[in-house]
Write an enzyme that holds these catalytic residues in place. Structure first.
Site, PDB file in Angstrom:
ATOM      1  N   MET A  13      -3.007  -0.105   8.515  1.00 34.03           N
ATOM      2  CA  MET A  13      -2.862  -1.625   8.878  1.00 34.03           C
ATOM      3  C   MET A  13      -2.767  -1.601  10.593  1.00 34.03           C
ATOM      4  O   MET A  13      -3.588  -2.491  11.299  1.00 34.03           O
ATOM      5  CB  MET A  13      -1.777  -2.241   8.336  1.00 34.03           C
ATOM      6  N   MET A 127      -2.316 -11.725   4.321  1.00 32.31           N
ATOM      7  CA  MET A 127      -2.875 -12.235   5.676  1.00 32.31           C
ATOM      8  C   MET A 127      -4.227 -12.691   5.426  1.00 32.31           C
ATOM      9  O   MET A 127      -4.532 -13.137   6.268  1.00 32.31           O
ATOM     10  CB  MET A 127      -2.659 -11.427   7.158  1.00 32.31           C
ATOM     11  N   HIS A 158      -4.619  -0.793  -6.209  1.00 33.97           N
ATOM     12  CA  HIS A 158      -4.590  -0.403  -4.654  1.00 33.97           C
ATOM     13  C   HIS A 158      -4.479   1.027  -4.695  1.00 33.97           C
ATOM     14  O   HIS A 158      -4.334   1.725  -5.725  1.00 33.97           O
ATOM     15  CB  HIS A 158      -3.037  -0.843  -4.254  1.00 33.97           C
ATOM     16  N   LYS A 162      -0.218   3.639  -1.701  1.00 30.14           N
ATOM     17  CA  LYS A 162       0.829   2.462  -1.652  1.00 30.14           C
ATOM     18  C   LYS A 162       2.097   2.837  -2.053  1.00 30.14           C
ATOM     19  O   LYS A 162       2.202   3.445  -3.342  1.00 30.14           O
ATOM     20  CB  LYS A 162       0.148   1.367  -2.599  1.00 30.14           C
TER      21      LYS A 162
HETATM   22  P1  NAD Z   1       0.921   3.031   6.559  1.00 26.79           P
HETATM   23  O1  NAD Z   1       1.774   3.963   5.767  1.00 26.79           O
HETATM   24  O2  NAD Z   1      -0.379   3.733   6.793  1.00 26.79           O
HETATM   25  O3  NAD Z   1       1.732   2.676   7.714  1.00 26.79           O
HETATM   26  C1  NAD Z   1       2.748   2.498   8.048  1.00 26.79           C
HETATM   27  C2  NAD Z   1       3.093   3.094   9.454  1.00 26.79           C
HETATM   28  O4  NAD Z   1       4.434   2.298  10.108  1.00 26.79           O
HETATM   29  C3  NAD Z   1       3.428   4.184   9.470  1.00 26.79           C
HETATM   30  O5  NAD Z   1       2.425   4.861  10.766  1.00 26.79           O
HETATM   31  C4  NAD Z   1       4.739   4.696   9.627  1.00 26.79           C
HETATM   32  O6  NAD Z   1       5.112   5.907  10.460  1.00 26.79           O
HETATM   33  C5  NAD Z   1       5.061   3.510  10.502  1.00 26.79           C
HETATM   34  N1  NAD Z   1       6.497   3.143  10.625  1.00 26.79           N
HETATM   35  C6  NAD Z   1       7.443   3.408   9.477  1.00 26.79           C
HETATM   36  N2  NAD Z   1       8.525   3.093   9.630  1.00 26.79           N
HETATM   37  C7  NAD Z   1       8.476   2.829  11.066  1.00 26.79           C
HETATM   38  C8  NAD Z   1       9.637   2.194  11.831  1.00 26.79           C
HETATM   39  N3  NAD Z   1      10.903   2.027  11.778  1.00 26.79           N
HETATM   40  N4  NAD Z   1       9.239   1.930  13.148  1.00 26.79           N
HETATM   41  C9  NAD Z   1       7.946   2.216  13.642  1.00 26.79           C
HETATM   42  N5  NAD Z   1       6.860   2.473  12.826  1.00 26.79           N
HETATM   43  C10 NAD Z   1       7.315   2.888  11.628  1.00 26.79           C
HETATM   44  O7  NAD Z   1       0.956   1.675   5.696  1.00 26.79           O
HETATM   45  P2  NAD Z   1      -0.068   0.500   5.790  1.00 26.79           P
HETATM   46  O8  NAD Z   1      -1.064   0.610   4.566  1.00 26.79           O
HETATM   47  O9  NAD Z   1      -0.724   0.251   7.154  1.00 26.79           O
HETATM   48  O10 NAD Z   1       0.881  -0.726   5.317  1.00 26.79           O
HETATM   49  C11 NAD Z   1       2.024  -0.903   6.206  1.00 26.79           C
HETATM   50  C12 NAD Z   1       2.847  -2.238   5.483  1.00 26.79           C
HETATM   51  O11 NAD Z   1       1.854  -3.137   5.519  1.00 26.79           O
HETATM   52  C13 NAD Z   1       2.957  -1.915   4.042  1.00 26.79           C
HETATM   53  O12 NAD Z   1       4.058  -2.385   3.786  1.00 26.79           O
HETATM   54  C14 NAD Z   1       1.989  -2.608   3.169  1.00 26.79           C
HETATM   55  O13 NAD Z   1       1.989  -3.002   1.832  1.00 26.79           O
HETATM   56  C15 NAD Z   1       1.612  -3.922   4.047  1.00 26.79           C
HETATM   57  N6  NAD Z   1       0.385  -4.392   3.970  1.00 26.79           N
HETATM   58  C16 NAD Z   1       0.357  -5.982   4.253  1.00 26.79           C
HETATM   59  C17 NAD Z   1      -0.634  -6.603   4.263  1.00 26.79           C
HETATM   60  C18 NAD Z   1      -0.886  -8.064   4.470  1.00 26.79           C
HETATM   61  O14 NAD Z   1      -1.983  -8.611   4.608  1.00 26.79           O
HETATM   62  N7  NAD Z   1       0.500  -8.415   4.760  1.00 26.79           N
HETATM   63  C19 NAD Z   1      -1.860  -5.868   4.104  1.00 26.79           C
HETATM   64  C20 NAD Z   1      -2.093  -4.460   3.931  1.00 26.79           C
HETATM   65  C21 NAD Z   1      -0.839  -3.839   3.853  1.00 26.79           C
END
Ligand code: NAD
Length: 269
Positions: A13, A127, A158, A162
Site C-alpha cells: 500500500m 479507503m 484476499h 494478508k
Molecule cells: P505490507 O506488508 O505489504 O506493507 C506493510 C509495510 O509496513 C511493510 O513494508 C512493513 O515493513 C512496514 N511496517 C511494519 N511495521 C512498521 C513500523 N512499525 N514502522 C514502519 N513500517 C512498518 O502490507 P500492505 O498490503 O501494504 O497493507 C498494510 C496495512 O494496510 C495492512 O494492515 C492492510 O490490511 C491494510 N490495508 C488497508 C486498506 C484500506 O483501504 N484501509 C487497503 C489495503 C490494505
C-alpha cells in the site's frame, strides 16, 4: 502544498500511495517523508524509485521522528503494533493522521481514540469510495430486511500474504449489517463453521475468509431467505482505489479539528 509522510512506505500500500501521489491523483499533496522498518530491504532507497515511480528526492527512513515533525499529514499503512505505537507520537507533534492499517486489537484502538483527542485521525479499514458506499447500502438493506427471515453471511477473499482475518472491511460490513438489524456484532459474529455445529440460529452473522494468490480484495454480503438471496458485492481491481482514498483523506484531515473520523466523513457517503 501539503507535505505528506508515509509510514509503511516499502509495503504494497505504501508504494501504491507514493505512485498515486506522484501521478497527481489528488492535487495539492507532496511526498516529504517515507518510513519503514529498519530491516526493510528498501531502507535508504529513494521512496519514489522503490515504489516503481520517478525519483522523489526522499529516502526511506526508519525513524518517524526524523520526518514527521516537519510534515502536514502522516499516512500510516504499516502493521497494528507500529500504528498504535505511532499514534501518540504523531499526536504529540500535532499532525493530522490517516490510518489504513487493519487488525488493530481493542487496546490498540483505544490508544488511537486517546490520540484523537489531540489531533484529527481518519481511521478506516477500507479507503475506497465503493466499499464506503457498500457500508451504507448494507446498513439500509439490513434495516429493510430486519425481522423478515433473512440470514446474513459475509464472504471475503484476499491475497495469500494478508496477515489479519477476517479483513477489517468484512468486520466493517458486519458492523453495518448488525447496526441495521439492531444487533451487537460481538454477540452474533461466527467465524467459519466446522463440524457438527447444528442449525443456524437467526441472530447470527457468519464470516468466511478465503486466502489465495494475488486477490486484491473481494467482499460479498449475502442476505439469504427462503426462496431468494440478495448479494451486495464489491471487487477491488487495483490498490489505487485505496491509495487515492487515503490521499483524499489526508487532504481532508489537514483542515479538521481533533477527533476520530471515518472515510464516510471524508467522502460524505
Ligand atoms: P505490507 O506488508 O505489504 O506493507 C506493510 C509495510 O509496513 C511493510 O513494508 C512493513 O515493513 C512496514 N511496517 C511494519 N511495521 C512498521 C513500523 N512499525 N514502522 C514502519 N513500517 C512498518 O502490507 P500492505 O498490503 O501494504 O497493507 C498494510 C496495512 O494496510 C495492512 O494492515 C492492510 O490490511 C491494510 N490495508 C488497508 C486498506 C484500506 O483501504 N484501509 C487497503 C489495503 C490494505
Amino acid at each position: 502544498m501539503k507535505n505528506i509522510v508515509i509510514v509503511g512506505a516499502a509495503g504494497r500500500m505504501g508504494k501504491t500511495i507514493i505512485r498515486c501521489l506522484q501521478s497527481g491523483a489528488v492535487h495539492g499533496l507532496k511526498l516529504s517523508g517515507a518510513v519503514d522498518l529498519w530491516d526493510s530491504p528498501d531502507r535508504g532507497r529513494d521512496a519514489g524509485l522503490a515504489a516503481g515511480g520517478r525519483e522523489a528526492g526522499v529516502k526511506i527512513a526508519s525513524d518517524l521522528a526524523d520526518v514527521a515533525p516537519q510534515c502536514d499529514v502522516v499516512i500510516d499503512f504499516s502493521g497494528h503494533q507500529g500504528t498504535s505505537g505511532n499514534a501518540p507520537r504523531v499526536a504529540d507533534w500535532k499532525k493530522p493522521l490517516v490510518i489504513g492499517t487493519t487488525g488493530l486489537t481493542p487496546e490498540e484502538k483505544r490508544v488511537i481514540e486517546t490520540a484523537a483527542a489531540k489531533i484529527p485521525i481518519v481511521l478506516a479499514p477500507n479507503m475506497s469510495m465503493g466499499v464506503n458506499l457498500l457500508f451504507s447500502l448494507v446498513q439500509k438493506a439490513a434495516e429493510a430486511l430486519k425481522d423478515k427471515g433473512y440470514d446474513v453471511e459475509i464472504i471475503e477473499r484476499h491475497h495469500r500474504r494478508k496477515k489479519d482475518s477476517p479483513s477489517g472491511t468484512a468486520l466493517g460490513l458486519g458492523e453495518a449489517a448488525a447496526a441495521g438489524f439492531g444487533w451487537d456484532l460481538k454477540k452474533v459474529a461466527v467465524h467459519g463453521r466446522d463440524g457438527l455445529v447444528g442449525e443456524r440460529p437467526a441472530e447470527q452473522i457468519g464470516f468466511h475468509a478465503v486466502r489465495g494468490g494475488d486477490i486484491i480484495g473481494d467482499h460479498t454480503v449475502l442476505f439469504a431467505a427462503d426462496g431468494e438471496c440478495v448479494e451486495l458485492s464489491h471487487r477491488a481491481t487495483s490498490r489505487d482505489t485505496f491509495a487515492i482514498g487515503a490521499l483524499r483523506a489526508a487532504a481532508w484531515a489537514a483542515s479538521q479539528k481533533a477527533g476520530l473520523y471515518t472515510m464516510r466523513d471524508v467522502l460524505g457517503v
